[in-house]
Structure formats: structure tokens, C-alpha cells
Enzyme design. Structure first.
Site, mmCIF file in Angstrom:
data_model
loop_
_atom_site.group_PDB
_atom_site.id
_atom_site.type_symbol
_atom_site.label_atom_id
_atom_site.label_comp_id
_atom_site.label_asym_id
_atom_site.label_seq_id
_atom_site.Cartn_x
_atom_site.Cartn_y
_atom_site.Cartn_z
ATOM 1 N N GLY A 16 -11.533 -3.729 25.852
ATOM 2 C CA GLY A 16 -10.833 -2.623 26.496
ATOM 3 C C GLY A 16 -9.460 -2.340 25.912
ATOM 4 N N SER A 17 -9.273 -2.639 24.637
ATOM 5 C CA SER A 17 -7.938 -2.411 24.067
ATOM 6 C C SER A 17 -7.628 -0.909 23.970
ATOM 7 C CB SER A 17 -7.786 -3.103 22.707
ATOM 8 O OG SER A 17 -8.619 -2.521 21.748
ATOM 9 N N ASN A 18 -8.650 -0.077 23.758
ATOM 10 C CA ASN A 18 -8.401 1.373 23.756
ATOM 11 C C ASN A 18 -8.091 1.874 25.165
ATOM 12 O OD1 ASN A 18 -8.727 2.788 21.074
ATOM 13 N ND2 ASN A 18 -10.505 1.429 21.036
ATOM 14 N N ASN A 111 -15.538 10.129 22.995
ATOM 15 C CA ASN A 111 -15.802 8.792 22.468
ATOM 16 C C ASN A 111 -14.931 8.586 21.238
ATOM 17 O OD1 ASN A 111 -17.212 6.276 22.097
ATOM 18 N ND2 ASN A 111 -18.352 7.248 20.431
ATOM 19 N N HIS A 113 -15.005 6.580 17.555
ATOM 20 C CA HIS A 113 -15.889 5.881 16.620
ATOM 21 C C HIS A 113 -15.028 5.336 15.476
ATOM 22 C CE1 HIS A 113 -19.720 5.004 14.724
ATOM 23 N NE2 HIS A 113 -19.176 5.382 13.587
ATOM 24 N N ASP A 154 -22.972 10.196 18.220
ATOM 25 C CA ASP A 154 -21.896 10.497 17.269
ATOM 26 C C ASP A 154 -21.978 11.900 16.660
ATOM 27 O OD1 ASP A 154 -21.020 7.873 17.676
ATOM 28 O OD2 ASP A 154 -22.242 7.120 16.024
ATOM 29 N N GLU A 183 -6.917 3.445 15.996
ATOM 30 C CA GLU A 183 -7.559 3.994 17.199
ATOM 31 C C GLU A 183 -6.589 4.034 18.380
ATOM 32 O OE1 GLU A 183 -11.345 2.214 18.310
ATOM 33 O OE2 GLU A 183 -11.748 1.719 16.233
HETATM 34 C C1 GRF Z 1 -13.620 0.272 19.077
HETATM 35 O O1 GRF Z 1 -13.670 -0.139 17.752
HETATM 36 C C2 GRF Z 1 -14.243 1.641 19.193
HETATM 37 O O2 GRF Z 1 -14.161 2.385 18.026
HETATM 38 C C3 GRF Z 1 -15.676 1.345 19.484
HETATM 39 O O3 GRF Z 1 -15.673 0.155 20.226
HETATM 40 C C4 GRF Z 1 -14.478 -0.580 19.985
HETATM 41 C C5 GRF Z 1 -13.848 -0.818 21.325
HETATM 42 O O4 GRF Z 1 -12.849 -1.747 21.322
HETATM 43 N N1 GRF Z 1 -16.295 2.483 20.117
HETATM 44 P P1 GRF Z 1 -11.993 -1.962 22.654
HETATM 45 O O5 GRF Z 1 -12.951 -2.458 23.747
HETATM 46 O O6 GRF Z 1 -11.348 -0.669 23.016
HETATM 47 O O7 GRF Z 1 -11.008 -3.022 22.293
#
Ligand code: GRF
Length: 200
Positions: A16-18, A111, A113, A154, A183
Site C-alpha cells: 500500500g505504498s501508493n 490504476n 502500472h 491495462d 509512482e
Molecule cells: C506498484 O508497483 C503498482 O504499479 C502495481 O502494484 C504495485 C503496488 O505497490 N500496480 P504498493 O502496494 O502501492 O506498494
């Protein structure tokens, strides 16, 4: 223009880093939007943990909890409607979003990618497989793409893309780390762009 605060659901399966990057960016930029739900196919993962810590509602939803896929999909739509969700952000969600949900939230699901779509996308292209394929193809640059989600993997409209270099000494892991860092900056910007588009 509306004063309605956009209600966001994030779908996650992993660290869940994003999700965290978006959560912090929304606060920092004081955008008129908030993450109100974290939906995951895993009851325990970094994303769910972060949601609990930050008092964000969570829901653990998997196909296994239902007699059929259709019931699972209907429950997902029901949950999103109940929480009055406006936008869905896929942040490392390792399942295909049911078509019923895609149709119910047309142009409202994004999303990220970890490559420069349309290259290195599609079924089976996720995680380390993407970066391995990029290196095997001898690419000199990779990056991240934020796109709208439609029924095909995608293939939805690209909202934003950002490049990173591929270095001669890269392994899939070092490239993955560089792309992930990219990202974390790109996803909040792309979300802001979507919010602007929706409110204009
Ligand atoms: C990321 O690399 C994203 O591109 C892909 O899954 C990964 C998620 O990482 N869809 P996180 O859980 O957000 O750390």
C-alpha cells in the site's frame, strides 16, 4: 463546480505504498477529496494496516466469501454504493475488477502500472515480471502509467505517464525500486488531474 468532497475508495492487496503516498498528498495539497474506504482481497496487508492506523474504513472482500462471482461483484458494487464512493483508486490490487463494477463506475476507476503502457501491459504483466520483461527487451527507459480502467487489462485511456532511465547495471529489483519511487509522485498528480476533469 461543486462543494461535494470527492469520496475515494482505494483497492489494495499489498504494502500500500501508493495508497500512503496518495493519502499524504491529499492532505498536504488540501484537495477537496478524501480516502474513505480501503477494500482488499487480503484481510491483513500493509495497506489494511495503514487504513486501520488512520481510521479509514476497511472491507475485506474475496470471491471465496460468496457462492458465485456474480454475487461477489454485486456485493462489491453494494459496498461502494453504501459508502457513496465517487472514485476508485487501484493501488496494487492484484485482482481483476469485476466488469459489473467497471460498468457501474465508468471513467471513475484509475490504476497505476509500473511500465510505459501500451508496452509491457496485459494479463500476467505485473510486479517483477514487468521489470524483467523491460530488461530482457533491452529498453533504455521505463516508467509508470496511470490509466482509466475498462474491461480489458491495462487498456483504458492513459491519464499520465512518467519516464525513468534503465541503467546498464539494473536488476529487476533495482528497476522496480526506481519505478515505485516515480509512482509515488505520479499517482497523486494523476489523481488530481482526474479530480479536475470530473469537476470541470
Ligand atoms: C506498484 O508497483 C503498482 O504499479 C502495481 O502494484 C504495485 C503496488 O505497490 N500496480 P504498493 O502496494 O502501492 O506498494
Amino acid at each position: 463546480m461543486t462543494n461535494h468532497k470527492t469520496r475515494i475508495a482505494v483497492f489494495c492487496s499489498g504494502s500500500g505504498s501508493n495508497f500512503q503516498a496518495i493519502f499524504h498528498a491529499l492532505k498536504k495539497k488540501q484537495l477537496n477529496a478524501e480516502i474513505v474506504l480501503c477494500l482488499s482481497n487480503r484481510s491483513q496487508c500493509g495497506a489494511m494496516e495503514f487504513a486501520h492506523q488512520n481510521v479509514i474504513a476497511t472491507v475485506h472482500l474475496t470471491e471465496k466469501q460468496f457462492a458465485s462471482f456474480d454475487e461477489f461483484a454485486a456485493a462489491m458494487v453494494g459496498c461502494l454504493r453504501e459508502q457513496r464512493i465517487d472514485i476508485i483508486v487501484l493501488a496494487g490490487y492484484m485482482r481483476k475488477v469485476p466488469d459489473t463494477v467497471v460498468v457501474a463506475f465508468q471513467d471513475k476507476i484509475i490504476n497505476i502500472h509500473p511500465a510505459l503502457l501500451p508496452k509491457f501491459g496485459g494479463e500476467g504483466m505485473y510486479g517483477i515480471y514487468v521489470h524483467t520483461a523491460v530488461l530482457d527487451a533491452g529498453e533504455t527507459e521505463s516508467g509508470a502509467t496511470v490509466h482509466l480502467v475498462n474491461e480489458e487489462y491495462d487498456k483504458g485511456r492513459i491519464l499520465m505517464q512518467r519516464k525513468v532511465p534503465v541503467l546498464p547495471e539494473d536488476t529487476p529489483e533495482t528497476l522496480a525500486a526506481r519505478v515505485l519511487e516515480c509512482e509515488h509522485r505520479l499517482y497523486p498528480e494523476a489523481l488530481e488531474k482526474l479530480l479536475d476533469e470530473q469537476n470541470s
